[in-house]
Design an enzyme around this catalytic site. Sequence first.
Site, PDB file in Angstrom:
ATOM      1  CG  LEU A  76      -1.941  -1.201   1.224  1.00 18.90           C
ATOM      2  CD1 LEU A  76      -2.501  -1.451   2.610  1.00 18.90           C
ATOM      3  CD2 LEU A  76      -3.060  -0.903   0.226  1.00 18.90           C
ATOM      4  N   PRO A  77       0.264   2.417  -0.307  1.00 20.93           N
ATOM      5  CG  PRO A  77      -1.090   3.849  -1.570  1.00 20.93           C
ATOM      6  CD  PRO A  77      -1.134   2.623  -0.710  1.00 20.93           C
ATOM      7  CB  THR A 107       8.388   1.746   1.045  1.00 23.57           C
ATOM      8  OG1 THR A 107       8.933   0.698   0.243  1.00 23.57           O
ATOM      9  CG2 THR A 107       9.526   2.558   1.635  1.00 23.57           C
ATOM     10  CE  LYS A 182      12.175   0.250  -1.328  1.00 20.51           C
ATOM     11  NZ  LYS A 182      10.724   0.118  -1.373  1.00 20.51           N
ATOM     12  CE  LYS A 257       5.937   5.681   0.589  1.00 18.71           C
ATOM     13  NZ  LYS A 257       5.457   4.373   0.111  1.00 18.71           N
TER      14      LYS A 257
END
Lengths: 307, 307, 307, 307
Positions: A76-77, A107, A182, A257
């Site tokens: 998901l975002p 993330t 990440k 982001k």
Amino acid sequence: MSEDTCASDCNRNASNVAFIGVGQMGARMVKNLISKGEKVKVFDSVPQAASSVQGVTICNSPEEAAKDAAFVFTMLPNGHIVKDTLLGEKGIMKGIKKNALFIDSSTIEPQQSQELGKIAKENGFRFLDAPVSGGVTGAEAGTLTFMVGGEDGDAEEVKPILLKMGKNVFKCGGTGTGQIAKLCNNLILAITMIGTCESLNMGVKLGMDPKLLTNIINVSTGRSWSSDTYNPVPGVMPNVPSSNHYKGGFGVPLIAKDLALAESAALSVGAPLPLGAISHQLYRTLIANGFSDKDFAVVYEFLKGQK
Amino acid sequence: MSEDTCASDCNRNASNVAFIGVGQMGARMVKNLISKGEKVKVFDSVPQAASSVQGVTICNSPEEAAKDAAFVFTMLPNGHIVKDTLLGEKGIMKGIKKNALFIDSSTIEPQQSQELGKIAKENGFRFLDAPVSGGVTGAEAGTLTFMVGGEDGDAEEVKPILLKMGKNVFKCGGTGTGQIAKLCNNLILAITMIGTCESLNMGVKLGMDPKLLTNIINVSTGRSWSSDTYNPVPGVMPNVPSSNHYKGGFGVPLIAKDLALAESAALSVGAPLPLGAISHQLYRTLIANGFSDKDFAVVYEFLKGQK
Amino acid sequence: MSEDTCASDCNRNASNVAFIGVGQMGARMVKNLISKGEKVKVFDSVPQAASSVQGVTICNSPEEAAKDAAFVFTMLPNGHIVKDTLLGEKGIMKGIKKNALFIDSSTIEPQQSQELGKIAKENGFRFLDAPVSGGVTGAEAGTLTFMVGGEDGDAEEVKPILLKMGKNVFKCGGTGTGQIAKLCNNLILAITMIGTCESLNMGVKLGMDPKLLTNIINVSTGRSWSSDTYNPVPGVMPNVPSSNHYKGGFGVPLIAKDLALAESAALSVGAPLPLGAISHQLYRTLIANGFSDKDFAVVYEFLKGQK
Amino acid sequence: MSEDTCASDCNRNASNVAFIGVGQMGARMVKNLISKGEKVKVFDSVPQAASSVQGVTICNSPEEAAKDAAFVFTMLPNGHIVKDTLLGEKGIMKGIKKNALFIDSSTIEPQQSQELGKIAKENGFRFLDAPVSGGVTGAEAGTLTFMVGGEDGDAEEVKPILLKMGKNVFKCGGTGTGQIAKLCNNLILAITMIGTCESLNMGVKLGMDPKLLTNIINVSTGRSWSSDTYNPVPGVMPNVPSSNHYKGGFGVPLIAKDLALAESAALSVGAPLPLGAISHQLYRTLIANGFSDKDFAVVYEFLKGQK
């Protein structure tokens, strides 16, 4: 895999993977799960997204998808949406089985992952953060890298399923460390890509052939994934976004982001990010100037100029 | 190469290589030439530097070294010194033979190389710019990369000699392109190294093990020479400066110099270098704060803090 | 103000100002309130801080301080602490009167101010964000600037009290706009200060006298508060931190905190801050290198070098 | 000035000022000289430029203009052109009188000014570097600031003439210090302007009125010439380029040029310019993206976005 093990294996899998969030990444990941024999229940808040995935069972809520699943994935975002999807009305928590494994491949902030892990523990299920590297191309090809934070046993248990969507699974440490790895990786990625764009733009303007210059860099100390696998100059490599008008790939808003998340994580421990911060702002400037729908290698075009 | 061609070849080489500038880099390059059968006349403005190299003929001036040489090498700190060494009293030009090949392996401004090429042409000898990548380690091991600008035939002619000091020879284009390729490479190198330092410092402060984090990055999109070959975190890799108190290696003032040259070249064609410029200033800040005698990976220590 | 209105006015003030948080700033602000006739109840989580302020009533909790107060001030390190002080056990909310005015002079995120405003509305009292500019010196001298967000009437009501601690009161707009104005101002302040340090350091190293150079800049297009009122070069101006070993003044961690808040606010609306971001990281680098207890003008010393 | 002194004074001036370079700046400066009683011989390499200035004697070469002049001014794009204008065929040196005063008001490298000073000394005339601040507006209004390097007596001698074109004359020190002061000032100017643009853009996007925000900043610690005299937000101030589509004013390529000169000067003494360097690159990025014909405050529009 022989026919009969398949039968028992398929039974095991029958209806026990849930996948919530089937956008650009999720849809491709599910496709690989399906093609490698898993049965998957999906939910997406955009009904068309869910219905475009072949061979799955479409559900009406996260709760419904999670019911009976041994493995519940989210892709998901951002962290707020993950939390809502877990805790909201008809959320995962309403449906998830005792002891089931909730794997978040989004993330999000490491601290948010730790919060999810705590909620899981308090409510009798298990949690892993498992963000991915490799982008849409890696999701399509089933070659993603998973960076996993949480209990070792839990990571081992889900590994066979992750390997149907990727080729590397790294166990990074406790809950949240998948996200940390990440963000560390993508921080370097952004900086190295911009540096490669600066260099190649300068070289080309000084009269060098970009292919020759790339070949030299790729066997020298300047080599990196950004130069040898995802070169930002149109025409240097086939099948990368730069050779296709910077379409597809890893979008500018997504790298922006990740840089924002990296800065936030770095701030929490007082780690300075001089190049990371300016890279972030450079991508924000690209967004302000109309590059939002382009691959992150478009910095090359931005520095080169529009004329 | 067979025994008898060796004999004739050794005769050919007898006293026909001149090497001017035998500092950290030059001395090691000459050592490799000597050990692989070349006979070399050397000059250095610091007499002790020249006398420390074994097996060479020491000369009293560039003029004397260049006399009778088929190949005249320079390995000097900057373009002004190269020019002085060529044109000064008892300079190379006084001694160099008609049609001899003058090869400058210093890192200097591309425009300066072009000026040297013009002088060569007007005075009946030939010129190649051939800066190197690989540093002191590569010079010692004979694994340097040469980036060569000038005529193709001239590059072919000197290639066997270059391969005694390095393992890659790239012909980049006309005069000055060797320097351009070098600056383009080192620009990326500086940026990527700083980015890698920022990321690993952040990861470690967030609790990750730097070896594990490095392993993940090295198979992911953040991989680069700076992470997989020259890792900046003490203890992650043996035999790199970071594991030896950042001693030796590629000094902070040298990378700062290359960044200044890159900015100057970029400015001449209007190519923006946002990360290059801030990387340059970061290294200038390190110099101001006492890190001049350290390897360029010491940015890790600077960002981590001294306490 | 005539004698008799003073009497009634003093009665009005008797015991109706609460002030929570009497650190470096708060203690000086309270001192001015006291010396100008207000009666103030204070609370600080560090008992010594509260007891060091003369002429006040010391309370054992925010709740106790807020009881009967018409005006409840907070001057605290961050938004989380303000929120805890409001909502926590024995918090302000337990004691505050219906319709009382809660004025937060801390520097916190605009969104957090908006949240506080919402809580106030839902619980029957009124809220203003009123962060200050002017630092410890302005707090001491009673010359602070207040930037006020909220209802116009509420701002008018508290203005006479604010003017006992400061000389300017700006009504900026709705709730949170005081914080926005503060962050906008301090963002420029940080950038301009660093720019001034870069320039003066360069000028001095090139041989200019810093006083003469400052005089020129102060009547030219480079002039700013950082050059004409708070010059960062030791000895150029008396009575500023730079002339006293960068002691006191506006600490490096505080400007770093404001830059982090500015970046967060900018990110929420997609406004790029290239210089703001690198300024923030520069201050983070100073913190990592031992400059935490210095005034923010110490960038001059950092750029100049320690030798 | 009385009538008769005027007469003698006019005689003194008759034909003894030469002005070479009558572009945007020079033409306006000459206009002021003329209107205040000086007689001026001009030369410009673009004949139309020279012919557009009223009331002057147009010459065919620098040599011709310099002949008989007591004061020879140059106002040219860069140091190389100044040097050519001095030393070239039909250059100033061919015509200049013994002991005449050569005043260069161009912005060039301090080292280049020092070189010009040396040439002057060796050839029997005198030299001052006298770059200006104030831009086209200041040139038009006769309110320029002159920053003068060289001998005190020479500066005194030319001061009355300079004050016909400006309102401030600063004697900065020896030859080249005028340039140093200019570069130091413009370095701060660029940084402060960009910082002001970042801040106001952020504030406006967060909902603040730019005039109100400007008013607050202008009495706070963020105030500077960029906010109170040359505000970058359209409509906040009348009669500045930002309120006229960023037309006219101080062009992006000019501030970029000054930043390049500042970096070069800083590099020569090892002074780090982190914000200066990134500001330079930001302006280079604007040039690459089509903002070359705009005033340097256009950064506001660039950060705001084109939509």
